[in-house]
Design an enzyme around this catalytic site. Sequence first.
Site, PDB file in Angstrom:
ATOM      1  N   GLU A   1      24.799   4.219  24.316  1.00 11.95           N
ATOM      2  CA  GLU A   1      25.451   3.453  26.093  1.00 11.95           C
ATOM      3  C   GLU A   1      26.741   3.794  26.314  1.00 11.95           C
ATOM      4  O   GLU A   1      27.761   3.328  25.837  1.00 11.95           O
ATOM      5  CB  GLU A   1      25.819   1.754  25.583  1.00 11.95           C
ATOM      6  CG  GLU A   1      24.473   1.493  25.385  1.00 11.95           C
ATOM      7  CD  GLU A   1      24.884  -0.351  25.156  1.00 11.95           C
ATOM      8  OE1 GLU A   1      24.404  -1.250  25.726  1.00 11.95           O
ATOM      9  OE2 GLU A   1      25.630  -1.034  23.988  1.00 11.95           O
TER      10      GLU A   1
HETATM   11  C1  TNX Z   1      23.496  -3.390  23.301  1.00  7.38           C
HETATM   12  S1  TNX Z   1      21.111  -1.956  21.114  1.00  7.38           S
HETATM   13  C2  TNX Z   1      23.629  -2.674  21.348  1.00  7.38           C
HETATM   14  C3  TNX Z   1      23.897  -3.349  21.380  1.00  7.38           C
HETATM   15  C4  TNX Z   1      24.505  -5.082  20.885  1.00  7.38           C
HETATM   16  C5  TNX Z   1      23.274  -5.358  21.999  1.00  7.38           C
HETATM   17  C6  TNX Z   1      23.230  -6.756  21.986  1.00  7.38           C
HETATM   18  C7  TNX Z   1      21.776  -0.984  21.300  1.00  7.38           C
HETATM   19  C8  TNX Z   1      21.966   0.276  20.425  1.00  7.38           C
HETATM   20  N1  TNX Z   1      23.626  -1.764  21.757  1.00  7.38           N
HETATM   21  O1  TNX Z   1      26.272  -2.614  20.962  1.00  7.38           O
HETATM   22  O2  TNX Z   1      25.127  -5.352  20.313  1.00  7.38           O
HETATM   23  O3  TNX Z   1      22.561  -4.726  22.793  1.00  7.38           O
HETATM   24  O4  TNX Z   1      21.998  -7.850  22.123  1.00  7.38           O
END
Ligand code: TNX
Length: 508
Positions: free
Chosen positions: A317
């Site tokens: 992300e």
């Molecule tokens: C996505 S999955 C994220 C997390 C959040 C989660 C909540 C991922 C690699 N990153 O930072 O906690 O969604 O569902």
Amino acid sequence: MEAPQATALPEEPALIPLPAQVTWESKAYVIPQQNIVCYTGEGKEASQWLKALLLKAGVSVATQTTGDCGNWKIVQDASLEGTLGEEGYQLSIKDDGVLLKAASKAGLFYGIQTLRQMFPPEIENQQLESQVVLRQTSIEDQPEFAWRGTMVDVARSFFGLGYLKRHVDRMALYKMNRLHLHLSDDQGWRIEIKGWPKLTEVGGKASVRRGRAGFLTQEEYKELQDYALARNIIIIPEIDMPGHIYAALMSYPELNCDDYTNLTPKRATPPEMFQDYNVGWSKFCLENPEIYEFVNDVIGEMAEITKGPWIHIGGDEIEDPRYKEFVVKADSIVQTYGKTTIGWEEVSKAEVSSSLISQRWHGKVESVVKDIKTIHSLCSQLYLDHANIPGQENTNNWCKKDGVSLEDTYSFNSDDPNVIGVEAAVWSEFVLSDEMLDNRFWPRAIAAAEIGWTSGEKRNYDAFKQRLGKHGDRLRALDINFYRTPGVDWGTEKAVPGIFSNFTPLSE
Ligand code: TNX
């Protein structure tokens, strides 16, 4: 007509995960008052696990190494790897006793977990008073996948050594073997790094709103790791980089760019804590070469205290022109310390090494590395921070509005040869107490354990639910605050004193 049995025949035990091959005989084996456990090769630990189990059944036990002698025989023989694989085992229970064979300690351990599930559930929390009668059987079993994991996000809200050890015990009962710890994020830093002490002095005191702060000392981390290894579980530490890094940026402001241009939007600025839920707004100052000193030191210390072969570098992300360059460098730093890199699937946009393992969570990234090994954690099946049933409070729902049901988890199927296994993740933005974490993992993690172990053609959801219901008493005896999934017959509720005593509801 069959000859009358002196002892009532126990019903077929509800084993989870379902073994590859099992035949139940219509005969019982009554565990005698006096028992001798013999073991060969590396069977010593297995003999100790077995002894502990038998002592809880109230019988007496002696262990000895000389081969073929007792009513309990444990055989470790590396040449069985060809037929049983690294983690498989063979278990037979006949008139003259029990024979357990495996190529490795891991296989023996799993044979004993299978036996454990054949004992009455009270064995989990009390000494048995009546005789234990086992059903005679022959089982040959090995896992479908090498990777059968769970992930605990200890960064948003902290879960310490005590909880994590219990979690390891529960995983082991269901033959899971990888525990991934999400040790850092915007909201907190959870592992002591001696070269960068403020990470825990400052970042360790932070958490998501209403969450718990804290951190593991390196000693505690090692203690957890040894505890897990004794149960065939390898710990995978994750330091999430180059995004999701505000806790480090708060602890060491020099890792930011001037004027905090790396924080956009500026949801918090050092030394302020970030207690919210947003993602994708913090990152290292990627043009500052000094961040690599930090990355090198942190990965170096983690590699030194980690016995397993993997270090997880996060990588999720974040948008930045230097993202790929960062990932390639971080991957090579991990390798310098003799470890293999794991990253969230975004890292496979970069030309990472072919040994890197990609953890798929949304399934949208096309890897530039051909045939990259993957861990399957697709959010629609394995993100257990999502609701057990539609509308459950304090859950995420971005991936699946109605939540991730037990059946969703169970419905996994893959014929992709690059998938090395599955991992069920709980993120803790809204999971703030032990009871809530229990509720998110259990029983869905049991479905994850079965999809990791039992081959697709042997799985059937209705049959699974039947077996699962029979684990209700065992889960209660283990004091697990599991979600009572509707449609599963969980048996009679018994009050377990104190179990909800520190439950704090979240409504404001
Ligand atoms: C996505 S999955 C994220 C997390 C959040 C989660 C909540 C991922 C690699 N990153 O930072 O906690 O969604 O569902």
